[in-house]
Design a protein around this motif. Structure first.
Motif, short mmCIF file in Angstrom:
data_model
loop_
_atom_site.label_atom_id
_atom_site.label_comp_id
_atom_site.label_asym_id
_atom_site.label_seq_id
_atom_site.Cartn_x
_atom_site.Cartn_y
_atom_site.Cartn_z
N PHE A 66 0.83 -1.21 0.00
CA PHE A 66 0.00 0.00 0.00
C PHE A 66 0.86 1.26 0.00
N ARG A 67 1.94 1.22 0.73
CA ARG A 67 2.82 2.39 0.77
C ARG A 67 3.41 2.66 -0.61
N LEU A 96 -7.16 11.89 9.75
CA LEU A 96 -6.61 11.00 8.73
C LEU A 96 -5.74 9.93 9.38
N THR A 97 -4.91 10.34 10.31
CA THR A 97 -4.07 9.40 11.05
C THR A 97 -4.92 8.38 11.79
N ILE A 110 2.33 6.50 10.85
CA ILE A 110 3.26 7.55 11.31
C ILE A 110 4.33 7.81 10.26
N LEU A 111 4.87 6.76 9.68
CA LEU A 111 5.92 6.91 8.66
C LEU A 111 5.42 7.65 7.43
N THR A 112 4.11 7.62 7.20
CA THR A 112 3.53 8.30 6.04
C THR A 112 3.07 9.72 6.38
N ILE A 113 2.31 9.86 7.46
CA ILE A 113 1.67 11.13 7.78
C ILE A 113 2.62 12.13 8.43
N LEU A 114 3.42 11.69 9.39
CA LEU A 114 4.27 12.63 10.13
C LEU A 114 5.29 13.35 9.23
N LYS A 352 12.25 9.52 15.86
CA LYS A 352 13.32 9.43 14.86
C LYS A 352 13.00 10.31 13.64
N VAL A 353 11.73 10.30 13.23
CA VAL A 353 11.32 11.13 12.08
C VAL A 353 11.55 12.61 12.40
#
Length: 392
Positions: A66-67, A96-97, A110-114, A352-353
């Motif tokens: 999906f990503r 959305l999150t 988180i890896l997508t939205i943040l 980390k992000v």
């Protein structure tokens, strides 16, 4: 000369293996404890849950797919483009999150939205609102992903574990019991997040962002694969068959997705299964745990508190064999992921992000992360105690 080259190659391989172990501290600690447990207590597969490991593997492949389609980023960019005020931006991002985490787990969400949120808010002058909006992504992920068994790894483990009464000495967890508990928590999270958004400054906002297209054919393929994996979670399809179908399709269609699987997490589950198997043989310890988590409220609070120290993956695996209160442990792990930096992998990923994308403002983000997460943890613990008092 040849020996020197061979030596350098061996050294490089050993360094790569060492780095692989060091990159995930939770796995490293679990691995060391598991080795000690095997040396002194022997090896046992009594608490191995093959369904969890196989199912999580299949879900990871689907989620990585999906990503790669760009769907999640498309949804995020579309909502951002509609934001007219800072409050609206934070609300859209938070909601959305919350809803994406139901299906795509908190880590991927988180890896997508943040990163998207951090990129589009760089020019916003009101940094306090930006910090609060980023911090709210963490509780949004945890409460959103709490709804379904496949929403996060610990839910999947506990759903599977409590299907077998022999594991814990209680009755089999029913779908109704599971969804009564997680549904109420999910609803509480939805209401609480929306209330919190009202405290964000309602300043006018103009954001220029491009909405990238997503691959509709690939998205359709991975929707079908997600349905297959969801069916295996609820027992409609054999989980080995479901994971095999996903693996074959991915191998043929997108073999590079195998690199996106979190093998550390899978091995962490294996390590904790070994550890629990040995703990079960220490009667003094098991008697103490069983007496401590004797009631639904105690089991809930124990899971929340333990999660703050050893993460909400490790805590339910260690506690679940010694208490029959399934809903209490599920909600304790879901809420327990909010709080300290080590409470969940999702929180560590968020940190980390931020360190990578907001180097000069890390302290500002961390300050509000601590305030927001502590506030949500405290309020949700109260909600959780009320829920388990009537449902568990």
């Amino acid at each position: 000369m040849e020996q020197s080259a061979t030596g350098r190659k061996s050294k490089h391989i050993l360094q790569a293996v060492w780095n692989w172990f060091l990159v995930d501290k939770v796995f490293l600690v679990a691995f060391i404890i598991a080795i000690i447990a095997v040396v002194f207590g022997g090896f046992t597969t009594r608490f191995f849950d093959y369904k969890v490991v196989v199912t999580v593997f299949g879900l990871m492949l689907v989620i990585a797919g999906f990503r790669s389609t760009g769907l999640l980023r498309y949804l995020g960019e579309s909502l951002v483009k509609r934001s007219k005020t800072t409050r609206q931006l934070v609300r859209f991002t938070t909601m959305l999150t919350f809803f994406l985490a139901i299906f795509f787990t908190n880590d991927l969400t988180i890896l997508t939205i943040l990163p998207l949120y951090l990129a589009i808010t760089k020019e916003i002058k009101n940094r306090k609102s930006v910090y609060i909006g980023a911090a709210m992504i963490v509780p949004a992920c945890h409460t959103g992903s709490s709804l379904l068994p496949q929403g996060n790894p610990h839910n999947l483990y506990l759903y599977s574990f409590y299907q077998n009464a022999a594991h814990h000495g209680g009755h089999v967890l029913t779908n109704l019991e599971f969804f009564k508990g997680t549904g109420l928590l999910w609803l509480a999270g939805l209401i609480l997040l929306n209330i919190a958004c009202q405290f964000i400054d309602n300043e006018p906002l103009v954001i220029e962002t491009k909405v990238d297209k997503f691959n509709k054919l690939e998205t359709s393929i991975f929707v079908i694969l997600m349905i297959i994996m969801a069916a295996s979670v609820f027992g409609y399809i054999n989980f080995y068959l479901a994971a095999a179908i996903v693996a074959v399709v991915v191998l043929i269609y997108r073999p590079q997705l195998f690199k996106g699987v979190d093998y550390h997490l899978l091995l962490t589950f294996v390590c904790f299964f070994i550890i629990v198997g040995n703990i079960a043989n220490i009667h003094a310890l098991t008697d103490f745990i069983s007496r401590t988590f004797v009631g639904p409220q105690a089991a809930f609070l124990g899971t929340v508190i333990t999660s703050q120290v050893i993460s909400n993956i490790a805590a339910p695996i260690l506690i679940s064999p010694f208490t029959p209160h399934a809903v209490s442990v599920v909600l304790g792990a879901d809420i327990g992921g909010i709080g300290t930096m080590v409470a969940s992998m999702a929180t560590l990923i968020a940190y980390k992000v931020i360190r990578m994308q907001a180097r000069g403002e890390t302290s500002g983000f961390v300050k509000y992360f601590m305030i927001i997460n502590a506030s949500f943890l405290g309020i949700l613990v109260v909600f959780g105690l009320i829920i388990v008092s009537f449902v568990a």
